[in-house]
Design an enzyme around this catalytic site. Sequence first.
Site, mmCIF file in Angstrom:
data_model
loop_
_atom_site.group_PDB
_atom_site.id
_atom_site.type_symbol
_atom_site.label_atom_id
_atom_site.label_comp_id
_atom_site.label_asym_id
_atom_site.label_seq_id
_atom_site.Cartn_x
_atom_site.Cartn_y
_atom_site.Cartn_z
ATOM 1 N N ARG A 256 6.193 -10.538 -7.420
ATOM 2 C CA ARG A 256 6.923 -10.968 -8.615
ATOM 3 C C ARG A 256 6.433 -10.197 -9.834
ATOM 4 N NH1 ARG A 256 7.326 -17.585 -7.557
ATOM 5 N NH2 ARG A 256 8.290 -17.356 -5.498
ATOM 6 N N ARG A 271 -1.222 -16.848 -11.755
ATOM 7 C CA ARG A 271 0.041 -16.132 -11.957
ATOM 8 C C ARG A 271 -0.214 -14.653 -11.704
ATOM 9 N NH1 ARG A 271 4.536 -17.900 -14.961
ATOM 10 N NH2 ARG A 271 3.261 -19.565 -15.839
ATOM 11 N N GLU A 343 1.819 -26.486 -10.532
ATOM 12 C CA GLU A 343 2.688 -26.413 -9.356
ATOM 13 C C GLU A 343 2.017 -25.713 -8.173
ATOM 14 O OE1 GLU A 343 6.403 -23.789 -7.815
ATOM 15 O OE2 GLU A 343 6.378 -24.234 -9.958
ATOM 16 N N SER A 346 7.221 -26.162 -4.080
ATOM 17 C CA SER A 346 8.553 -26.406 -4.621
ATOM 18 C C SER A 346 9.517 -26.486 -3.451
ATOM 19 C CB SER A 346 8.946 -25.259 -5.561
ATOM 20 O OG SER A 346 10.221 -25.483 -6.111
ATOM 21 N N ARG A 383 -1.966 -19.598 -4.357
ATOM 22 C CA ARG A 383 -2.342 -20.409 -5.520
ATOM 23 C C ARG A 383 -3.099 -21.678 -5.132
ATOM 24 N NH1 ARG A 383 1.703 -22.401 -10.366
ATOM 25 N NH2 ARG A 383 1.855 -20.162 -10.789
#
Length: 419
Positions: A256, A271, A343, A346, A383
């Site tokens: 990403r 991140r 988070e 998801s 993460r």
Amino acid sequence: MIDLRALRNDPDRLRASQRARGEDEAVVDELLGLDERRRSALSTFESLRAEQKSFGKSVSKAQGEERQKLLDRAKELAQQVKEADAEAQRLDQELQALLLTVPNLVEEGAPEGGEEDYVVLEEVGTPPAFDFEPKDHLELGERLGAIDMERGAKVSGARFFFLTGVGAQLQMALLNLAMEQAIEAGFTPMIPPVLVKPESMEGTGFLGAHASEVYRLPEDDLYLVGTSEVPLAAYHRDEIIGALPRRYVGWSSCFRREAGSYGKDTRGIIRVHQFDKVEMFSYCDPEDAHEEHLRLLNWEKQMLAKVELPYRVIDVAAGDLGTSAARKYDCEAWVPTQSRYRELTSTSNCTEFQARRLSVRFRDDEGRTRPVATLNGTLATTRWIVAILENHQQADGSVRVPEALRKYLGREVLEPVAR
């Protein structure tokens, strides 16, 4: 892509969905207007084409001067058919292009609003109360010889890292545990490609609002995936599939660009540009999609329980849903040094939205072909290491290994290493 027939029958549903997302309602009337013009143009084309076919029979029977007049008319008619066909195709392309910009219909019951308007559905576990000053995951990771951000930046740039020693082992343990759980639940394991064609990326809805987050190889016209949801959704593109549900679990590296996140989470591995993830993916009958979504959420909760993390479940607000999602639930784990939930998983119900774009269908009880529903959910990702290190740390800088991971790591405690 939304269902045009459903839009014609109930345009107010899309208007309400657009309002809930904070999007422009005017697109509804644009779609209806374009659809009407396209259908009118198609009707004109078909009428002229029918006349042309009938006219051909008259020409073959005529003779002399009458035949020449009919031939002249046939030539005119052929031009009109060609122009009508071109107009119908032009309007269809315009309609399809507009449809691709419209996000999925929000599921009834999803909260309205933006990023901060989520609803907390439950909190599970109690955040740890330390009798010492807790260290953050990067300090712990460096002391354990598990994370090397400095050399990651030297080799690849900002937001890259090395997992080393027990850090690499911890990730492998976590992802293996996730794969094991999914396989036991009946999922078919997959190692998918991480480079995909534009139609695969567009079909899953990642080239719209999120296009700036996607890495592209222009010389090859391929994209690096940010989640194995993309190749798993495109796996059955242009197919009619059999017995449902079809459940796959993919293990892949993900990429990403994190465009627009300048200054956010610059410390550590929260991140980053590259990470590994185990992703659940399900194709099911649209009528079963709501219940299937809850099943995916429960499998995520089982994984979080296995690694003994305090977490909460939120119902994500409509304005914070991705293009393809009709409803999304996030599981967020407690991060002690940030005193907040972040988070970790998801899960999204994309209803028939992706399947309509990718032409993935099934036969219903009456033998008709219909788009399937597609759903996805995170089962583990890099993460998670953040929350595991911080919540299970001990005063001496060591980290207790959750019991479920011990068979993979071969130890009960991760100990600091000499520098």
